[in-house]
Every structure is written in structure tokens, then in C-alpha cells.
Design a protein around this motif. Sequence first.
Motif, mmCIF file in Angstrom:
data_model
loop_
_atom_site.group_PDB
_atom_site.id
_atom_site.type_symbol
_atom_site.label_atom_id
_atom_site.label_comp_id
_atom_site.label_asym_id
_atom_site.label_seq_id
_atom_site.Cartn_x
_atom_site.Cartn_y
_atom_site.Cartn_z
ATOM 1 N N LEU A 54 0.810 -1.393 -0.031
ATOM 2 C CA LEU A 54 0.326 0.003 0.255
ATOM 3 C C LEU A 54 0.703 1.489 -0.255
ATOM 4 C CD1 LEU A 54 -1.955 -1.377 2.908
ATOM 5 C CD2 LEU A 54 -2.438 -1.251 0.235
ATOM 6 N N LYS A 55 0.788 2.558 -1.020
ATOM 7 C CA LYS A 55 1.617 3.565 -1.203
ATOM 8 C C LYS A 55 0.648 4.499 -1.447
ATOM 9 C CE LYS A 55 5.235 1.019 -3.173
ATOM 10 N NZ LYS A 55 6.455 0.241 -3.876
ATOM 11 N N PRO A 56 1.201 5.637 -0.956
ATOM 12 C CA PRO A 56 -0.197 6.784 -1.184
ATOM 13 C C PRO A 56 -0.386 6.980 -2.925
ATOM 14 C CG PRO A 56 1.855 7.755 0.218
ATOM 15 C CD PRO A 56 2.626 5.990 -0.518
ATOM 16 N N GLY A 57 -1.599 6.857 -2.841
ATOM 17 C CA GLY A 57 -1.974 7.782 -3.773
ATOM 18 C C GLY A 57 -2.189 6.432 -4.700
ATOM 19 N N PHE A 58 -2.547 5.035 -4.031
ATOM 20 C CA PHE A 58 -3.255 3.865 -4.576
ATOM 21 C C PHE A 58 -4.676 4.037 -4.826
ATOM 22 C CE2 PHE A 58 1.069 0.523 -5.540
ATOM 23 C CZ PHE A 58 1.282 1.493 -5.885
ATOM 24 N N ASN A 59 -4.584 3.469 -5.421
ATOM 25 C CA ASN A 59 -6.851 2.277 -5.523
ATOM 26 C C ASN A 59 -6.387 1.112 -4.778
ATOM 27 O OD1 ASN A 59 -6.981 5.392 -6.675
ATOM 28 N ND2 ASN A 59 -6.993 4.221 -8.479
ATOM 29 N N VAL A 60 -7.477 0.950 -4.162
ATOM 30 C CA VAL A 60 -7.442 -0.127 -3.107
ATOM 31 C C VAL A 60 -9.340 -0.617 -2.863
ATOM 32 C CG1 VAL A 60 -6.765 -1.379 -0.628
ATOM 33 C CG2 VAL A 60 -5.275 0.400 -1.922
ATOM 34 N N ILE A 61 -9.212 -1.967 -3.001
ATOM 35 C CA ILE A 61 -10.247 -2.362 -2.472
ATOM 36 C C ILE A 61 -10.711 -3.323 -1.900
ATOM 37 C CG2 ILE A 61 -12.328 -3.826 -4.238
ATOM 38 C CD1 ILE A 61 -11.951 -3.545 -6.822
ATOM 39 N N ASP A 62 -11.402 -3.558 -0.609
ATOM 40 C CA ASP A 62 -11.368 -4.264 0.555
ATOM 41 C C ASP A 62 -12.407 -4.728 0.734
ATOM 42 O OD1 ASP A 62 -11.182 -4.675 2.969
ATOM 43 O OD2 ASP A 62 -11.529 -3.296 4.007
ATOM 44 N N CYS A 63 -12.747 -6.193 0.032
ATOM 45 C CA CYS A 63 -13.280 -7.189 -0.215
ATOM 46 C C CYS A 63 -14.337 -7.820 1.508
ATOM 47 C CB CYS A 63 -13.685 -8.341 -1.168
ATOM 48 S SG CYS A 63 -12.763 -7.767 -2.572
ATOM 49 N N GLY A 64 -14.933 -7.802 1.914
ATOM 50 C CA GLY A 64 -15.861 -8.071 2.524
ATOM 51 C C GLY A 64 -15.597 -7.373 3.947
ATOM 52 N N ALA A 65 -14.978 -6.028 3.876
ATOM 53 C CA ALA A 65 -14.744 -5.043 4.876
ATOM 54 C C ALA A 65 -14.977 -4.410 6.129
ATOM 55 C CB ALA A 65 -15.253 -3.725 3.322
ATOM 56 N N ALA A 66 -16.369 -4.573 5.965
ATOM 57 C CA ALA A 66 -16.497 -5.145 7.414
ATOM 58 C C ALA A 66 -15.843 -5.094 8.648
ATOM 59 C CB ALA A 66 -18.647 -5.260 7.505
ATOM 60 N N PRO A 67 -15.849 -4.941 9.960
ATOM 61 C CA PRO A 67 -16.576 -3.767 9.534
ATOM 62 C C PRO A 67 -15.723 -2.990 9.929
ATOM 63 C CG PRO A 67 -14.742 -4.647 11.894
ATOM 64 C CD PRO A 67 -14.864 -5.601 10.951
ATOM 65 N N GLY A 68 -14.279 -2.761 8.816
ATOM 66 C CA GLY A 68 -13.674 -1.574 8.453
ATOM 67 C C GLY A 68 -12.260 -1.629 9.073
ATOM 68 N N ALA A 69 -12.090 -2.535 9.039
ATOM 69 C CA ALA A 69 -10.356 -2.267 9.938
ATOM 70 C C ALA A 69 -9.247 -2.435 9.604
ATOM 71 C CB ALA A 69 -10.354 -3.335 10.725
ATOM 72 N N TRP A 70 -9.854 -3.026 8.056
ATOM 73 C CA TRP A 70 -8.597 -2.993 7.019
ATOM 74 C C TRP A 70 -8.540 -2.153 6.490
ATOM 75 C CZ3 TRP A 70 -7.079 -8.263 3.744
ATOM 76 C CH2 TRP A 70 -6.234 -8.939 5.382
ATOM 77 N N SER A 71 -9.895 -1.380 6.043
ATOM 78 C CA SER A 71 -9.985 -0.075 5.296
ATOM 79 C C SER A 71 -9.633 1.514 6.013
ATOM 80 C CB SER A 71 -11.963 0.309 4.756
ATOM 81 O OG SER A 71 -11.948 -0.628 4.400
ATOM 82 N N GLN A 72 -9.368 1.064 7.393
ATOM 83 C CA GLN A 72 -8.614 2.093 8.614
ATOM 84 C C GLN A 72 -7.060 1.660 7.595
ATOM 85 O OE1 GLN A 72 -10.155 0.384 12.071
ATOM 86 N NE2 GLN A 72 -9.952 3.080 13.061
ATOM 87 N N ILE A 73 -6.556 1.067 7.642
ATOM 88 C CA ILE A 73 -5.220 0.834 7.628
ATOM 89 C C ILE A 73 -5.176 1.155 6.269
ATOM 90 C CG2 ILE A 73 -2.982 -0.787 7.282
ATOM 91 C CD1 ILE A 73 -4.285 0.005 10.273
ATOM 92 N N ALA A 74 -5.751 0.838 4.765
ATOM 93 C CA ALA A 74 -5.750 1.750 3.498
ATOM 94 C C ALA A 74 -5.220 2.554 3.606
ATOM 95 C CB ALA A 74 -6.435 0.764 2.714
ATOM 96 N N VAL A 75 -6.582 3.135 4.201
ATOM 97 C CA VAL A 75 -7.140 4.874 3.911
ATOM 98 C C VAL A 75 -5.541 5.094 4.701
ATOM 99 C CG1 VAL A 75 -7.912 7.100 5.484
ATOM 100 C CG2 VAL A 75 -9.070 4.949 4.312
ATOM 101 N N GLN A 76 -4.928 5.016 5.633
ATOM 102 C CA GLN A 76 -4.080 5.465 6.024
ATOM 103 C C GLN A 76 -2.426 5.374 5.232
ATOM 104 O OE1 GLN A 76 -3.257 3.853 10.296
ATOM 105 N NE2 GLN A 76 -4.776 4.327 10.682
ATOM 106 N N ARG A 77 -2.297 4.369 4.710
ATOM 107 C CA ARG A 77 -1.274 3.561 4.145
ATOM 108 C C ARG A 77 -1.323 4.898 2.604
ATOM 109 N NH1 ARG A 77 2.004 0.254 6.805
ATOM 110 N NH2 ARG A 77 1.405 0.282 8.612
ATOM 111 N N VAL A 78 -2.683 5.075 2.018
ATOM 112 C CA VAL A 78 -2.282 5.518 0.736
ATOM 113 C C VAL A 78 -3.125 6.346 0.558
ATOM 114 C CG1 VAL A 78 -2.462 2.753 -0.493
ATOM 115 C CG2 VAL A 78 -5.475 4.669 0.579
ATOM 116 N N ASN A 79 -2.697 7.170 1.546
ATOM 117 C CA ASN A 79 -3.096 8.428 2.444
ATOM 118 C C ASN A 79 -5.028 9.089 1.600
ATOM 119 O OD1 ASN A 79 -2.439 11.547 3.220
ATOM 120 N ND2 ASN A 79 -1.775 12.052 0.746
#
Length: 242
Positions: free
Chosen positions: A71-96
Motif C-alpha cells: 500500500l503506497k500513497p496514491g494507490f487505489n484499493v478495494i477492500d472485499c468483505g470490509a465490515a467492520p472496516g479495520a482493513w479499510s482504516q489501514i488502507a486509508v492511512q497507507r494510501v493517504n
Amino acid sequence: MWYSVLHKSRIHTSVHFLKKAAHNLKGKSTADQRWIVRQLNDPFVKAAHVQNYRCRSAFKLLEIDDKYKLLKPGFNVIDCGAAPGAWSQIAVQRVNSNGANAEFPCGTVVGVDLQRIAPLNGAHFLSNHDITDPVTHCKLLELLPGAQAHVILSDMAPNASGLKEMDHEKLITTALCLVDLADKVLRSGGSLVCKYWDGALAYQLQEKLSAVFREVRTVKPKASRKDSSELFFLARSYRDIK
């Protein structure tokens, strides 16, 4: 310890919060009591509360990304089975994707789940959506800049039935659909991380991934409990053969 730098008062608050759950043991089934006690004694559960992650699974992705730099700043990420959203939290931080660091480009995070996902700054959630549905694929293409993702993440799993072989087969079948998703949205050179439960059919998923990715390896983060059959395939360098 890896979380020893956290302020002691915050750790104390987290422990107090978790121990309050012990009062709910009365009247619970034996299995429910075991689960509650395990949660109370789990350092990743405590650390997730202290660091405001939605669940302990955040540390699985943190470890994987710290080691493999997916995961790098500027990347586009799909989080499958995202609930409750913990992986998305990490992705948001890492891709800014929330624009927290003005010095880096802003990425995009789109989470998908059959369940409702509470809003998260920097992420767009498709709640009550099936990741295998062509309608969902179309929405993903609309939301992703350039209609492409750099990384597909999946910590999703079916509800456990208690029948190990059946649950294993269901998860493998679900994970196989991610390869089809990659064919639609993953850019050349992209990466995919997907959970699976070890078993007789795991080779089918590995073979399908190996057919379209140059590198496929198995990883088991420290936050995956030792007594669990949970593993992750990390697939890198997608070969766009369309």
C-alpha cells in the motif's frame, strides 16, 4: 512489546473497558464464555481498542504491509468483505485517501460488504453489496480513478457452520471469485491479498492465482491465532493477459 510506546493511561482504560465484558459471562453458553475470555486475554484486541482500530484484524494487514510494502500513497484499493472496516482504516492511512499528508498523493479506498459498514473518512463503502455481483463490479469501476485498482484486499469469510470441510470449501469458492474480479479491475503489476482456511482445496486457489500473478506466497501474520487454520495468499505482479 510492539505497543509499549502507547501511553500507560490509555492502556489502562482499554483493559478496564475489556474487563467490563467479564460481567456478561453469566448466562452465556460455554462456547460464548470461552470466546469472551479469549478476547479479554488477547493483546491484539486490547491494542486495537487503544489505537482505535475497529477490530484486531487490523494488525494482520499492518504486519503484511510493513513487510511487503503493498500500500503506497496514491494507490487505489478495494477492500472485499470490509465490515467492520479495520482493513479499510489501514488502507486509508497507507494510501493517504483522506489527504492527511499534503506532501503525498491521495489514493482511493473502496470497501464492499454484504453487511452495513459504518462510515470512515477517506473510504467509500458499498454496504449491502455482493463482491461477486456484476452490478458491484460496475460501481467499483465508476468509483476507482482510471477504473483500475492497484491492490485487492480480502479478509472475508463465510459465517462458520461448524463443519470444517464445508466452511473451507465455501471460503475457497469465494476467494476464487476474487481472481475474476482482478480480471476486471486490477491493473497490470497489481497485488492481491486474500484469506483462506487451510485444507484440501487450497491448491485450487493457489493454482488459479499462480496462473495470473508472477509471485504467490502463503503468509500467516502474528495476529492470526496459532490454533487457527487461517492463512493468507499474497499474490503480486498481476499479469494482465486480457
